[in-house]
Design an enzyme around this catalytic site. Structure first.
Site, PDB file in Angstrom:
ATOM      1  N   CYS A  69       0.840  -1.205   0.000  1.00 58.57           N
ATOM      2  CA  CYS A  69       0.000   0.000   0.000  1.00 58.57           C
ATOM      3  C   CYS A  69       0.879   1.261   0.000  1.00 58.57           C
ATOM      4  O   CYS A  69       1.855   1.347   0.742  1.00 58.57           O
ATOM      5  CB  CYS A  69      -0.897  -0.009   1.235  1.00 58.57           C
ATOM      6  SG  CYS A  69      -2.050   1.373   1.254  1.00 58.57           S
ATOM      7  N   CYS A  73       0.354   4.746   6.975  1.00 60.58           N
ATOM      8  CA  CYS A  73      -0.284   4.573   8.287  1.00 60.58           C
ATOM      9  C   CYS A  73       0.688   3.838   9.233  1.00 60.58           C
ATOM     10  O   CYS A  73       1.108   2.706   8.939  1.00 60.58           O
ATOM     11  CB  CYS A  73      -1.576   3.783   8.131  1.00 60.58           C
ATOM     12  SG  CYS A  73      -2.615   4.449   6.801  1.00 60.58           S
ATOM     13  N   CYS A  76       0.333   0.049  10.334  1.00 59.84           N
ATOM     14  CA  CYS A  76      -0.154  -0.969   9.393  1.00 59.84           C
ATOM     15  C   CYS A  76       0.946  -1.850   8.811  1.00 59.84           C
ATOM     16  O   CYS A  76       1.976  -1.361   8.323  1.00 59.84           O
ATOM     17  CB  CYS A  76      -0.925  -0.292   8.270  1.00 59.84           C
ATOM     18  SG  CYS A  76      -1.779  -1.504   7.214  1.00 59.84           S
ATOM     19  N   CYS A 113     -16.736  -8.933   5.191  1.00 60.83           N
ATOM     20  CA  CYS A 113     -16.025  -7.673   4.970  1.00 60.83           C
ATOM     21  C   CYS A 113     -14.767  -7.941   4.158  1.00 60.83           C
ATOM     22  O   CYS A 113     -13.931  -8.744   4.568  1.00 60.83           O
ATOM     23  CB  CYS A 113     -15.605  -7.060   6.301  1.00 60.83           C
ATOM     24  SG  CYS A 113     -16.927  -6.974   7.500  1.00 60.83           S
ATOM     25  N   CYS A 144     -19.639  -5.891   3.132  1.00 62.24           N
ATOM     26  CA  CYS A 144     -18.908  -4.707   3.579  1.00 62.24           C
ATOM     27  C   CYS A 144     -17.585  -4.680   2.826  1.00 62.24           C
ATOM     28  O   CYS A 144     -17.018  -5.742   2.551  1.00 62.24           O
ATOM     29  CB  CYS A 144     -18.656  -4.795   5.080  1.00 62.24           C
ATOM     30  SG  CYS A 144     -17.696  -3.393   5.708  1.00 62.24           S
ATOM     31  N   CYS A 204     -19.430   2.046   8.414  1.00 63.81           N
ATOM     32  CA  CYS A 204     -18.700   1.368   9.474  1.00 63.81           C
ATOM     33  C   CYS A 204     -17.468   2.230   9.695  1.00 63.81           C
ATOM     34  O   CYS A 204     -16.615   2.328   8.803  1.00 63.81           O
ATOM     35  CB  CYS A 204     -18.309  -0.034   9.014  1.00 63.81           C
ATOM     36  SG  CYS A 204     -17.178  -0.857  10.150  1.00 63.81           S
ATOM     37  N   ARG A 276     -18.098  -2.531  17.686  1.00 67.30           N
ATOM     38  CA  ARG A 276     -17.361  -3.771  17.421  1.00 67.30           C
ATOM     39  C   ARG A 276     -16.047  -3.817  18.174  1.00 67.30           C
ATOM     40  O   ARG A 276     -15.217  -2.911  18.060  1.00 67.30           O
ATOM     41  CB  ARG A 276     -17.111  -3.957  15.920  1.00 67.30           C
ATOM     42  CG  ARG A 276     -16.420  -5.285  15.623  1.00 67.30           C
ATOM     43  CD  ARG A 276     -16.340  -5.640  14.147  1.00 67.30           C
ATOM     44  NE  ARG A 276     -17.628  -5.557  13.512  1.00 67.30           N
ATOM     45  CZ  ARG A 276     -17.905  -4.735  12.500  1.00 67.30           C
ATOM     46  NH1 ARG A 276     -16.968  -3.965  12.007  1.00 67.30           N
ATOM     47  NH2 ARG A 276     -19.106  -4.690  11.984  1.00 67.30           N
TER      48      ARG A 276
END
Ligand code: SAM
Ligand code: DTB
Ligand code: SF4
Length: 334
Positions: A69, A73, A76, A113, A144, A204, A276
């Site tokens: 990616c 972040c 991550c 998801c 999702c 979400c 969640r």
């Protein structure tokens, strides 16, 4: 401090969840700082007014495109900028995804998801993504996706394909955001959330705790979420899973009691949302998870893996549910 006799369902002027309801940092902070017993009592009262307290919704995650990616972040494993040792994969084929989704459905998950390690989806991948949504929906599950930033047109096309939820987290407070991610802004996140909401897809949206943020940042994150034009239908609260090779590999773990306070505050501030208990359950004791359910968490990710990190797995979760008398929630139900 407020005492237990004062701990009613909501101390703010307008009813919680009502269109006029606005949370201030001060009101939210005052609830957050209540004596622990008063806080979780108020959370449990709120929870019972809106949900069956002994039912927990089960979602299953699949990483349909892992690693590589371009975003940075700090938490991550999938950022190409961190040496986490994860190799990048291509977008999965639709039939593979549907085979995995069928297994998840047969194991009791009601929501599927699918996550991709992208800054945003590319046009060349949209047809595949849409076929995945249609296929999972045809299996009778809620769908999702979490694919990074979406523009208005992309959100509308996913809605037309039948996508039920889009996951897009604000992750932390606006103030702390730049310490965690520099390749996009907090405002970019809010833009995508608005595009998703305008398309009619349910939201979400939550964040991560345990990234070295101040408790004020945790409360500020929930204030932003609760003050969205409509609160998200699902609010994932992730406890940082420290990943070797990322800048947060050695972050100080959050105090479990502070984590439960976040769950309780999320429940009180967003009384009708599913809260969640997301990443980080492998590092939680059964007792800590039980306290989170008592404080109003009513959704979890099931299965051995999240996207790239470990999750407790079916056997551990069924044993815990049995001990607590918790039943899986039916689809769309309470
Ligand atoms: N790339 C997309 C995006 O960022 O919107 C979707 C996938 S991303 C992995 C989904 C969310 O997982 C992040 O926003 C973050 O809240 C959570 N997450 C990722 N890595 C995590 C970790 N190591 N510990 C806890 N939560 C994590
Ligand atoms: C969310 O808030 N948590 C999930 C889901 N949304 C996509 C992801 C958790 C990821 C945990 C780290 C990993 O598996 O790599
Ligand atoms: Fe990429 Fe999402 Fe990971 Fe950020 S959280 S690096 S956008 S996969």
């Amino acid at each position: 401090m407020r005492s237990s006799t004062e701990a009613g369902p909501c101390p703010a002027a307008e009813p919680c969840g009502g269109p006029e309801h606005r949370w201030t940092q001060e009101t939210a902070q005052a609830i957050h700082d209540l004596p622990f017993n008063d806080l979780i009592f108020q959370a449990q009262v709120t929870h019972r007014a809106n949900f069956d307290p002994n039912r927990v919704q089960l979602s299953r995650l699949l990483s349909i495109k892992t690693g590589g990616c371009p975003e940075d972040c700090a938490y991550c494993s999938q950022s190409a900028r961190h040496a986490s040792g994860l190799s990048a994969s291509r977008l999965m084929e639709v039939r593979q995804v549907l085979a995995e989704a069928r297994k998840a459905r047969d194991a009791g998950a009601t929501r599927y998801c699918m996550g991709a390690a992208w800054r945003s989806p590319k046009e060349r991948d949209m047809a595949t993504i849409i076929a995945m949504v249609e296929g999972v929906k045809a299996l009778g599950m809620e769908t999702c996706m979490t694919l990074g930033m979406l523009d208005q047109g992309q959100a509308q096309r996913l809605k037309q394909a039948g996508l039920d939820y889009y996951n897009h987290n604000i992750d932390t407070s606006e103030q702390y955001y730049t310490q965690i991610i520099t390749t996009r802004s907090f405002a970019d996140r809010l833009d995508t959330l608005a595009n998703v909401r305008d398309s009619g897809i349910k939201l979400c949206c939550g964040g991560i705790v345990g990234m070295g943020e101040h408790p004020l940042d945790r409360v500020a994150m929930l204030v932003t979420l609760a003050n969205l034009p409509e609160p998200p239908e699902s609010v994932p609260i992730n406890m940082l899973i420290p990943i070797d090779g990322t800048p947060l590999a050695d972050a100080e773990p959050i105090d479990p009691i502070a984590f439960v306070r976040m769950i309780a505050l999320a429940r009180i501030m967003m009384p009708r949302s599913h809260v969640r208990l997301s990443a980080g359950r492998t590092a939680m004791s059964d007792e800590m998870q039980a306290l989170c359910f008592f404080a109003g968490a009513n959704s979890i990710f099931v299965g051995d893996t999240l996207l790239t990190a470990d999750n407790p797995g079916e056997d551990a979760d069924s044993a815990l549910f049995r001990r607590l008398g918790i039943q899986p929630m039916e689809r769309d139900g309470h």
